[in-house]
Design an enzyme around this catalytic site. Structure first.
Site, PDB file in Angstrom:
ATOM      1  CG  ASP A  39      60.964  47.199  41.613  1.00  0.00           C
ATOM      2  OD1 ASP A  39      60.383  48.062  40.932  1.00  0.00           O
ATOM      3  OD2 ASP A  39      60.834  45.975  41.419  1.00  0.00           O
ATOM      4  CD  GLU A 200      53.091  49.307  40.413  1.00  0.00           C
ATOM      5  OE1 GLU A 200      52.632  48.197  40.720  1.00  0.00           O
ATOM      6  OE2 GLU A 200      53.607  49.537  39.311  1.00  0.00           O
TER       7      GLU A 200
END
Length: 529
Positions: A39, A200
């Protein structure tokens, strides 16, 4: 002719050497940050780049990296270093801190993230990304969800964007006061993505008068992809790019890089665009892909065509990539293989589970050693054991430690450990009693622990070693300078996300349970990619 050749060679060599010893390298290698570093989020200040990653149940939280060339990254600190910032007690494996967003505005750095089971979304800030960060500003939300992002617009308005609604949800957005965490609007659904599950990881950008919303879809596994939409207003309506996804390896099963997605864009000081994103390097086990190092940080070039971003010219990413358009590359010094525990503090790469391990280790109790104050918590427990570890960052590596431990009976052991989660880990450890001490190899797979091998060992320190290959680990020990004794091996597959579940990767370290143990040194030696 010879003199001309020599001059040409000298000229060529000189062209490779730039200011500060940097080299105009022709290629760079993915991943640019290896091991469990998922991420990634990035921002730039002048010629300096800063990057953050998620950390889930590990402490300290959210590593902060610095680079001048986007390829060579140095760990300079963590955004979450105090229990008041990072309460993790009781959180299950792969919970805790999810995807952060890092942004630089003026002289201030902001990091927003989610503590999944304790508190929801929050912001911390600092003027020194290598120093201490503020206490959390918790966002005041009725129904918080994951993957929060911040966008600072030209007029000073700050937009807060996040995932909402679960597997088949979408992206919502509101204005926010970053000082108080108060939302200035009710979150509004602005895009549902292109139909992939788990829309997302949103990030909002403004380029040439357009607002671009880039997200991840397809779940963070082999169907992962990056999609983008744009609008003239930050609240939409957003028009999806007809060329979506702009990056995915779902149709390239032979690529050594898989599960590519969850990207963040940055523009260099020279005006070039690049993307950091996550991906995995799977190995084959019985004809199936499995990855155990975790999701790693990749780098890809971005150009713009007809008002839309194009990643790597529309081609899949590779392990070896062209460095054209990057700042001059300045490789960092190689990290030392051995940690001798002769400094007053542990290096930044050392990590704990669910807490700072306060009182569970000491560098002063026995100078030159790491003292592990083994408590009753073990690696099997949702707790904070006396476990001091670092990420496994290479498929081929040697990991070793010299452990001095005198067990007094059942429930006391210390040694090397490879941890994926509570239900899946391997230990090469000293156990038994002072009169009958032994070395044992214990595998824990899907919650079942098995003593694979055990042998008696003499009194005194023992060198414990793990040789890591892509498909297996081999465990051995040495005593009194003798020859290594191989105790057994175990497959890497059992510690992969595919078999063990979760979103993290293998951590290698030393552990003690039930009694104190001393570690003279710890080796981590890369032996290839």
């Amino acid at each position: 002719m010879m003199r001309k050749t020599m001059l040409m060679a000298a000229s060529f060599a000189g062209a490779l050497l730039l200011a500060g010893g940097a080299q105009a390298a022709a290629t760079y290698r993915n991943p640019v940050i290896t091991g469990f570093h998922p991420d990634p989020s990035i921002c730039r200040v002048g010629k300096d780049y800063y990057l953050a990653n998620s950390t889930f149940e590990y402490f300290p939280g959210v590593p902060i990296f610095h680079s001048r060339d986007l390829v060579n990254w140095k760990l300079i600190g963590h955004a979450l270093t105090r229990e008041s910032q990072l309460p993790l007690k009781g959180q299950r494996a792969s919970r805790g801190i999810y995807a952060p967003t890092l942004r630089c505005v003026g002289d201030t750095f902001y990091m927003i993230t989610t503590n999944v089971e304790t508190g929801g979304n929050f912001i911390v800030h600092t003027k020194d990304p290598a120093g201490e960060w503020s206490e959390p500003v918790w966002l005041k939300e009725k129904t918080p969800w994951i993957d929060p992002s911040l966008f600072f617009d030209d007029d000073g308005t700050v937009y807060y964007t996040r995932h909402d609604g679960g597997e088949k949800g979408g992206i919502v957005q509101s204005r926010i006061d970053v000082k108080t965490g108060k939302l200035l609007d009710e979150p509004k659904r602005i895009w549902n993505g292109t139909g992939g599950v788990w829309p997302e990881g949103p990030h909002l950008y403004k380029v040439d008068g357009w607002y671009y919303l880039m997200i991840a879809e397809g779940g963070t596994s082999y169907d992962h992809m990056i999609t983008v939409a744009r609008s003239k207003s930050p609240f939409g309506p957003f028009e999806a790019h007809k060329g979506n996804p702009i990056l995915s390896h779902r149709d390239h099963p032979a690529s050594p890089l898989q599960a590519t997605g969850h990207g963040d864009l940055v523009q260099t000081d020279e005006g070039k665009w690049w993307m950091v994103l996550l991906g995995v390097r799977p190995t084959r086990h019985d004809g199936k892909n499995k990855h155990h190092l975790g999701r790693e940080t990749l780098l890809a070039p971005v150009t713009w065509q007809d008002g839309w971003p194009v990643v790597n010219g529309g081609k899949p990413l590779a392990l070896e990539m062209s460095a054209a358009g990057l700042p001059p590359l300045s490789p960092l010094p190689k990290a030392p293989v051995r940690t001798g525990f002769d400094q007053p503090e542990l290096d930044l790469h050392w990590t704990f589970v669910r807490g700072p391990s306060t009182g569970l280790y000491s560098l002063a109790a026995r100078p030159g050693f790491l003292r592990l104050n083994g408590n009753q918590a073990s690696l099997d427990d949702v707790a904070t054991p006396a476990f001091v570890a670092r990420r496994q960052q290479h498929l081929n590596a040697r990991i070793a430690a010299c452990v001095d431990f005198k067990p007094a009976g059942a429930g006391q052991y210390a040694g090397l450990a490879l941890r994926m989660n509570e239900a899946n880990h391997y230990q090469l450890r000293i156990a038994g009693s002072q009169a009958a001490r032994r070395i044992e190899l214990v595998t824990r797979v899907k919650g079942t622990s098995t003593v694979v091998a055990s042998t008696a060992v003499r009194p005194g320190p023992v060198d414990l070693q793990v040789r890591a290959w892509p498909e297996r680990y081999e465990f051995s020990y040495v005593q009194d300078g003798g020859k290594p004794v191989v105790l057994g091996s175990a497959p890497t597959a059992a510690l992969s996300s595919e078999d063990a579940g979760g979103f993290t990767g293998v951590f290698a370290g030393v552990v003690a349970t039930g009694a104190p143990a001393d570690v003279d040194w710890f080796d981590y030696e890369p032996l290839g990619d």
